[in-house]
Design an enzyme around this catalytic site. Structure first.
Site, PDB file in Angstrom:
ATOM      1  N   ASN A  42       0.748  -1.042  -0.064  1.00  0.00           N
ATOM      2  CA  ASN A  42      -0.088   0.096  -0.076  1.00  0.00           C
ATOM      3  C   ASN A  42       0.909   1.318  -0.090  1.00  0.00           C
ATOM      4  OD1 ASN A  42       0.584  -0.849   2.540  1.00  0.00           O
ATOM      5  ND2 ASN A  42      -1.064   0.376   3.576  1.00  0.00           N
ATOM      6  N   ILE A  43       0.430   2.208  -0.608  1.00  0.00           N
ATOM      7  CA  ILE A  43       1.116   3.352  -0.860  1.00  0.00           C
ATOM      8  C   ILE A  43       0.188   4.641  -0.408  1.00  0.00           C
ATOM      9  CG2 ILE A  43       2.638   5.063  -2.573  1.00  0.00           C
ATOM     10  CD1 ILE A  43       2.976   2.284  -4.014  1.00  0.00           C
ATOM     11  N   GLU A  44       0.275   5.315   0.664  1.00  0.00           N
ATOM     12  CA  GLU A  44      -0.373   6.257   1.086  1.00  0.00           C
ATOM     13  C   GLU A  44      -0.117   7.792   0.617  1.00  0.00           C
ATOM     14  OE1 GLU A  44      -1.017   5.638   5.277  1.00  0.00           O
ATOM     15  OE2 GLU A  44      -2.218   3.803   5.004  1.00  0.00           O
ATOM     16  N   CYS A  53      -3.933   0.741  -2.718  1.00  0.00           N
ATOM     17  CA  CYS A  53      -4.001  -0.551  -1.879  1.00  0.00           C
ATOM     18  C   CYS A  53      -2.926  -1.225  -2.574  1.00  0.00           C
ATOM     19  CB  CYS A  53      -5.211  -1.369  -2.068  1.00  0.00           C
ATOM     20  SG  CYS A  53      -6.523  -0.553  -0.792  1.00  0.00           S
ATOM     21  N   GLU A  55      -3.083  -4.454  -3.149  1.00  0.00           N
ATOM     22  CA  GLU A  55      -3.448  -5.658  -3.913  1.00  0.00           C
ATOM     23  C   GLU A  55      -3.340  -4.976  -5.414  1.00  0.00           C
ATOM     24  OE1 GLU A  55      -4.856  -4.858  -1.348  1.00  0.00           O
ATOM     25  OE2 GLU A  55      -6.450  -6.226  -0.769  1.00  0.00           O
ATOM     26  N   CYS A  86     -10.179  -4.899   0.196  1.00  0.00           N
ATOM     27  CA  CYS A  86     -11.189  -4.178   0.276  1.00  0.00           C
ATOM     28  C   CYS A  86     -12.351  -4.098  -0.938  1.00  0.00           C
ATOM     29  CB  CYS A  86     -10.720  -2.501   0.270  1.00  0.00           C
ATOM     30  SG  CYS A  86     -10.087  -1.757  -1.286  1.00  0.00           S
ATOM     31  N   CYS A  89     -10.681  -3.148  -4.325  1.00  0.00           N
ATOM     32  CA  CYS A  89      -9.546  -4.088  -4.907  1.00  0.00           C
ATOM     33  C   CYS A  89     -10.442  -5.551  -5.234  1.00  0.00           C
ATOM     34  CB  CYS A  89      -8.507  -4.352  -3.691  1.00  0.00           C
ATOM     35  SG  CYS A  89      -7.471  -3.182  -3.635  1.00  0.00           S
TER      36      CYS A  89
HETATM   37  N1  THU Z   1      -5.256  -1.501   2.484  1.00  0.00           N
HETATM   38  C1  THU Z   1      -4.846  -2.298   1.341  1.00  0.00           C
HETATM   39  O1  THU Z   1      -3.648  -2.133   1.072  1.00  0.00           O
HETATM   40  N2  THU Z   1      -5.549  -3.214   0.924  1.00  0.00           N
HETATM   41  C2  THU Z   1      -6.732  -3.392   1.322  1.00  0.00           C
HETATM   42  O2  THU Z   1      -7.657  -4.392   0.951  1.00  0.00           O
HETATM   43  C3  THU Z   1      -7.342  -2.744   2.777  1.00  0.00           C
HETATM   44  C4  THU Z   1      -6.859  -1.564   2.829  1.00  0.00           C
HETATM   45  C5  THU Z   1      -4.476  -0.252   2.930  1.00  0.00           C
HETATM   46  C6  THU Z   1      -5.103   0.940   2.340  1.00  0.00           C
HETATM   47  C7  THU Z   1      -4.372   1.882   3.414  1.00  0.00           C
HETATM   48  O3  THU Z   1      -3.012   2.165   3.184  1.00  0.00           O
HETATM   49  C8  THU Z   1      -4.379   1.052   4.669  1.00  0.00           C
HETATM   50  O4  THU Z   1      -4.566  -0.006   4.230  1.00  0.00           O
HETATM   51  C9  THU Z   1      -5.538   1.388   5.772  1.00  0.00           C
HETATM   52  O5  THU Z   1      -6.725   1.386   5.073  1.00  0.00           O
END
Ligand code: THU
Length: 133
Positions: A42-44, A53, A55, A86, A89
């Site tokens: 994940n890259i915020e 996300c 995935e 999520c 994804c």
């Molecule tokens: N996140 C994912 O990378 N994949 C998911 O299916 C659920 C959420 C990440 C997004 C965000 O950076 C962190 O989890 C919290 O939501």
């Protein structure tokens, strides 16, 4: 039989997560039709909605290398719980999954893994076939 390499690569990819806002690391690994495994984390972003996300990072990585078919995907979030993909994804997985039986491995740790199919986690998904109707 579970592809051990897929599991280990997802766990390894989680370490590269950029998540200064949630501190919630996620890693994913995807096996594509070229029989290679593509990973992502994940890259915020300070603009939270721009977050990607794990995935989708992994899927877009494989697609960018010319692939179009997901044979299996593995992901790991919270190492003390089973983190499911999520909704966004799940939709992106369904766009490229080989079939409704494509396996989705939800990892808690190397020894605790749930094996699901796309149909189980995304029944009645909207796909390109719906657009042809
Ligand atoms: N996140 C994912 O990378 N994949 C998911 O299916 C659920 C959420 C990440 C997004 C965000 O950076 C962190 O989890 C919290 O939501």
């Amino acid at each position: 039989m579970i592809n051990k390499e897929l599991i280990l690569k997802a766990i390894e990819a989680r370490e590269n997560a950029y998540c200064p806002y949630s501190n919630f690391k996620v890693g994913a690994a995807v096996l594509f039709e070229d029989d290679k495994i593509y990973t992502g984390c994940n890259i915020e972003n300070a603009s939270f909605g721009a977050t990607n996300c794990a995935e989708r990072t992994a899927i877009f990585n494989g697609i960018s290398h010319g692939n179009r078919l997901i044979k299996a995907i593995a992901l790991i979030g919270d190492p003390n719980a089973f983190t499911y993909p999520c909704g966004i994804c799940r939709q992106v997985i369904s766009e490229f999954a080989e079939s409704k039986d494509t396996k989705i491995y939800i990892i808690k740790n190397e020894n605790e893994i749930l094996e699901k199919t796309l149909e189980e986690i995304m029944p009645g998904t909207f796909t390109k076939e719906d657009l042809d109707k």
